[in-house]
Design a protein around this motif. Structure first.
Motif, PDB file in Angstrom:
ATOM      1  N   ALA A   1      -7.034  -2.938  99.525  1.00 20.38           N
ATOM      2  CA  ALA A   1      -6.542  -3.367 100.829  1.00 20.38           C
ATOM      3  C   ALA A   1      -5.791  -2.226 101.487  1.00 20.38           C
ATOM      4  N   ARG A   2      -5.661  -2.332 102.819  1.00 18.17           N
ATOM      5  CA  ARG A   2      -4.871  -1.363 103.574  1.00 18.17           C
ATOM      6  C   ARG A   2      -3.381  -1.607 103.352  1.00 18.17           C
ATOM      7  N   SER A   3      -3.006  -2.867 103.215  1.00 18.45           N
ATOM      8  CA  SER A   3      -1.630  -3.237 102.890  1.00 18.45           C
ATOM      9  C   SER A   3      -1.661  -4.608 102.237  1.00 18.45           C
ATOM     10  N   LEU A   4      -0.624  -4.895 101.431  1.00 20.98           N
ATOM     11  CA  LEU A   4      -0.534  -6.188 100.754  1.00 20.98           C
ATOM     12  C   LEU A   4       0.934  -6.549 100.607  1.00 20.98           C
ATOM     13  N   THR A   5       1.281  -7.777 101.005  1.00 23.75           N
ATOM     14  CA  THR A   5       2.660  -8.240 100.927  1.00 23.75           C
ATOM     15  C   THR A   5       2.700  -9.628 100.281  1.00 23.75           C
ATOM     16  N   ILE A   6       3.848  -9.949  99.674  1.00 19.11           N
ATOM     17  CA  ILE A   6       4.069 -11.255  99.055  1.00 19.11           C
ATOM     18  C   ILE A   6       5.313 -11.883  99.672  1.00 19.11           C
ATOM     19  N   GLU A   7       5.178 -13.122 100.097  1.00 18.73           N
ATOM     20  CA  GLU A   7       6.317 -13.899 100.596  1.00 18.73           C
ATOM     21  C   GLU A   7       6.562 -15.053  99.620  1.00 18.73           C
ATOM     22  N   ASP A   8       7.756 -15.108  99.057  1.00 18.75           N
ATOM     23  CA  ASP A   8       8.103 -16.097  98.030  1.00 18.75           C
ATOM     24  C   ASP A   8       9.215 -16.986  98.564  1.00 18.75           C
ATOM     25  N   GLU A   9       8.920 -18.281  98.783  1.00 20.55           N
ATOM     26  CA  GLU A   9       9.900 -19.216  99.328  1.00 20.55           C
ATOM     27  C   GLU A   9      10.250 -20.261  98.280  1.00 20.55           C
ATOM     28  N   LEU A  10      11.558 -20.552  98.117  1.00 22.91           N
ATOM     29  CA  LEU A  10      12.057 -21.546  97.179  1.00 22.91           C
ATOM     30  C   LEU A  10      12.825 -22.616  97.942  1.00 22.91           C
ATOM     31  N   SER A  11      12.593 -23.870  97.574  1.00 21.46           N
ATOM     32  CA  SER A  11      13.248 -24.970  98.293  1.00 21.46           C
ATOM     33  C   SER A  11      14.719 -25.110  97.928  1.00 21.46           C
ATOM     34  N   ALA A  12      15.158 -24.512  96.823  1.00 22.94           N
ATOM     35  CA  ALA A  12      16.556 -24.595  96.385  1.00 22.94           C
ATOM     36  C   ALA A  12      16.837 -23.413  95.471  1.00 22.94           C
ATOM     37  N   LYS A  13      18.115 -23.253  95.090  1.00 25.47           N
ATOM     38  CA  LYS A  13      18.448 -22.224  94.117  1.00 25.47           C
ATOM     39  C   LYS A  13      17.925 -22.670  92.757  1.00 25.47           C
ATOM     40  N   PRO A  14      16.958 -21.941  92.177  1.00 23.95           N
ATOM     41  CA  PRO A  14      16.284 -22.452  90.969  1.00 23.95           C
ATOM     42  C   PRO A  14      17.174 -22.551  89.752  1.00 23.95           C
TER      43      PRO A  14
ATOM     44  N   ASP B   1      -4.342   0.759  97.072  1.00 20.46           N
ATOM     45  CA  ASP B   1      -3.913   1.052  98.441  1.00 20.46           C
ATOM     46  C   ASP B   1      -4.911   2.034  99.054  1.00 20.46           C
ATOM     47  N   THR B   2      -5.738   1.561  99.985  1.00 18.57           N
ATOM     48  CA  THR B   2      -6.780   2.420 100.549  1.00 18.57           C
ATOM     49  C   THR B   2      -6.219   3.447 101.516  1.00 18.57           C
ATOM     50  N   ALA B   3      -4.992   3.237 102.014  1.00 17.09           N
ATOM     51  CA  ALA B   3      -4.379   4.224 102.900  1.00 17.09           C
ATOM     52  C   ALA B   3      -3.787   5.378 102.092  1.00 17.09           C
ATOM     53  N   ALA B   4      -3.046   5.047 101.025  1.00 13.40           N
ATOM     54  CA  ALA B   4      -2.419   6.075 100.190  1.00 13.40           C
ATOM     55  C   ALA B   4      -3.350   6.588  99.100  1.00 13.40           C
ATOM     56  N   ARG B   5      -4.499   5.894  98.873  1.00 15.67           N
ATOM     57  CA  ARG B   5      -5.474   6.276  97.840  1.00 15.67           C
ATOM     58  C   ARG B   5      -4.852   6.262  96.451  1.00 15.67           C
ATOM     59  N   GLN B   6      -4.117   5.190  96.123  1.00 16.50           N
ATOM     60  CA  GLN B   6      -3.531   5.068  94.797  1.00 16.50           C
ATOM     61  C   GLN B   6      -3.297   3.594  94.473  1.00 16.50           C
ATOM     62  N   MET B   7      -3.158   3.311  93.163  1.00 15.42           N
ATOM     63  CA  MET B   7      -2.877   1.960  92.720  1.00 15.42           C
ATOM     64  C   MET B   7      -1.417   1.603  92.998  1.00 15.42           C
ATOM     65  N   ARG B   8      -1.203   0.349  93.358  1.00 18.53           N
ATOM     66  CA  ARG B   8       0.140  -0.183  93.513  1.00 18.53           C
ATOM     67  C   ARG B   8       0.201  -1.545  92.817  1.00 18.53           C
ATOM     68  N   THR B   9       1.410  -2.095  92.716  1.00 16.78           N
ATOM     69  CA  THR B   9       1.589  -3.404  92.100  1.00 16.78           C
ATOM     70  C   THR B   9       2.495  -4.253  92.969  1.00 16.78           C
TER      71      THR B   9
ATOM     72  N   GLU C   1      -5.129  10.971  93.302  1.00 17.34           N
ATOM     73  CA  GLU C   1      -5.654  11.957  94.259  1.00 17.34           C
ATOM     74  C   GLU C   1      -6.899  12.627  93.701  1.00 17.34           C
ATOM     75  N   GLN C   2      -6.879  12.888  92.391  1.00 14.04           N
ATOM     76  CA  GLN C   2      -8.037  13.521  91.751  1.00 14.04           C
ATOM     77  C   GLN C   2      -9.255  12.594  91.774  1.00 14.04           C
ATOM     78  N   LEU C   3      -9.023  11.285  91.518  1.00 16.02           N
ATOM     79  CA  LEU C   3     -10.140  10.354  91.406  1.00 16.02           C
ATOM     80  C   LEU C   3     -10.601   9.824  92.752  1.00 16.02           C
ATOM     81  N   TYR C   4      -9.644   9.518  93.646  1.00 18.60           N
ATOM     82  CA  TYR C   4      -9.999   8.770  94.846  1.00 18.60           C
ATOM     83  C   TYR C   4      -9.520   9.414  96.143  1.00 18.60           C
ATOM     84  N   GLY C   5      -8.887  10.573  96.060  1.00 21.00           N
ATOM     85  CA  GLY C   5      -8.367  11.196  97.266  1.00 21.00           C
ATOM     86  C   GLY C   5      -9.459  11.776  98.141  1.00 21.00           C
TER      87      GLY C   5
END
Length: 386
Positions: A142-155, A238-246, A361-365
């Motif tokens: 993906a070009r970018s990836l985000t996670i939104e985590d919502e909790l209904s109360a303090k767990p 990350d297809t923009a930075a050409r590297q793996m992210r988590t 960069e070596q593999l996918y740059g």
């Protein structure tokens, strides 16, 4: 004589500007699952009354049209040319040589005596090299990836009998809904869990699809005893930075707030008893560890095992990384490195995020063909940053 030369020039110009269709693809080497922006471009000089272009399906890729077809007039080599463009997003399913096309544009043009006649203009096929996905799991690029985590109360401070609602939304730019990961399993021996139906949605844009997946859990502890829901890691390229992210769904503490008040005994042991406990733990660690774990609740047992793994000098993923480095195969090193880094993240050990930058960069740059990184240099970089 002059008239003949003019006629010859007109004929030569007409031949040079014959109807044409071609596939325009970007430079570089995409990975499996990465969006490839493709343009079908036609240049026509004849009057067109009807047209139909169908992009071919294939077992080797998924595709979607990004926007409406464009028709416009351009001046090319001094002549007015009718230009046709269709923008396609293509997602390769496999590594290797990817063949695209041929693509045929079926036209109806105005011929002699204003009669309509059929004309088929064909774009020759093109072949692109596709690199393997740099992780052992399902490909997610993906070009970018985000996670939104919502909790209904303090767990960690739930009221007695209260159910926690956890909603997680994963949003990715430049990928399709079925390429996003499956719902993670949130299961613990001390936890009651119910799930709502997941929702996957895609919004087409001129720059590619924007895809979201939403997960919802209803969570309640069985006894109220405190526990920890572990983190969930989602590796992606990350297809923009050409590297793996988590991306990560963070770990959360879990339990009823009343549990602390209902425990028997004092909150803190006397200093003498604390010293004795540490002494007994140190002396009997190797021999009595199994018996100590049996006496713990499932959640505390998991926490203790995680702490032991953090402190243990034995790391099988590190040994696997060293073995892969001895082979010199950069792709094997990349996969072993991702397993090594995933273990460190799950244990809360320091990870900078730059461990595999040179290797990616070596593999996918974009300059992969001219880059040269040795296995030894990559291994030193990973252990230095990690």
């Amino acid at each position: 004589m002059v008239i003949r030369l003019v006629l010859l020039l007109v004929l030569m110009t007409g031949v040079a500007r014959a109807e044409s269709l071609r596939l325009v693809v970007p430079d570089g080497q995409p990975v499996v699952g990465e969006m490839i922006p493709l343009t079908v471009r036609g240049e026509y000089t004849r009057q067109i009354t009807l047209e139909k272009l169908s992009f071919p399906n294939s077992e080797d890729y998924d595709w979607m049209q990004l926007s409406r077809d464009q028709w416009r007039d351009e001046q090319i080599e001094g002549r007015s040319v009718r230009v046709f463009e269709r923008r396609i997003a293509l997602f390769p399913r496999h590594a290797g040589a990817l063949a695209i096309g041929p693509v045929a544009h079926h036209l109806t043009v105005v011929g002699a005596n204003n009669l309509r006649e059929p004309l088929v203009v064909t774009a020759p096929p093109v072949t692109l090299p596709v690199a393997p996905f740099p992780d052992a799991g399902a490909p997610l690029s993906a070009r970018s990836l985000t996670i939104e985590d919502e909790l209904s109360a303090k767990p960690g401070e739930l009221r007695d009998g209260e159910t926690l609602v956890r909603r997680v939304t994963l949003k990715a730019e430049g990928t399709l809904p079925h390429l996003l990961p499956a719902r993670p399993l949130l299961r613990e021996p001390w936890l009651i869990s119910f799930v709502a139906p997941e929702r996957r949605e895609m919004q087409p844009t001129p720059d590619g699809p924007v895809t979201t997946v939403s997960w919802e859990w209803h969570l309640r502890p069985k006894t109220g005893e405190p526990g920890v829901l572990p983190a969930v890691s989602i590796p992606w390229f990350d297809t923009a930075a050409r590297q793996m992210r988590t991306a990560e769904m963070p770990a959360i503490p879990f339990g009823y707030s009343s549990f602390g008040g209902n425990r028997s005994g004092t909150e803190r042991l006397p200093a003498a008893q604390v010293g004795l406990a540490w002494f007994a733990t140190g002396m009997g660690l190797m021999a009595g560890l199994a018996f100590a774990l049996i006496g713990l609740s499932p959640s505390r047992r998991a926490d203790m095992l995680r702490a032991i793994r953090r402190l243990s000098p034995i790391d099988p993923t590190r040994r696997a990384l060293v073995r892969a480095a001895r082979t010199g195969a950069l792709l094997d090193i990349r996969r072993a490195a991702e397993t090594y880094l995933r273990r460190r993240r799950s244990l809360g050990l320091p990870v900078s995020g730059r461990e595999t930058a040179q290797l990616d960069e070596q593999l996918y740059g974009r300059n992969a063909a001219t880059s040269s990184v040795t296995a030894k240099v990559e291994l030193e970089a990973m252990f230095r940053h990690g």
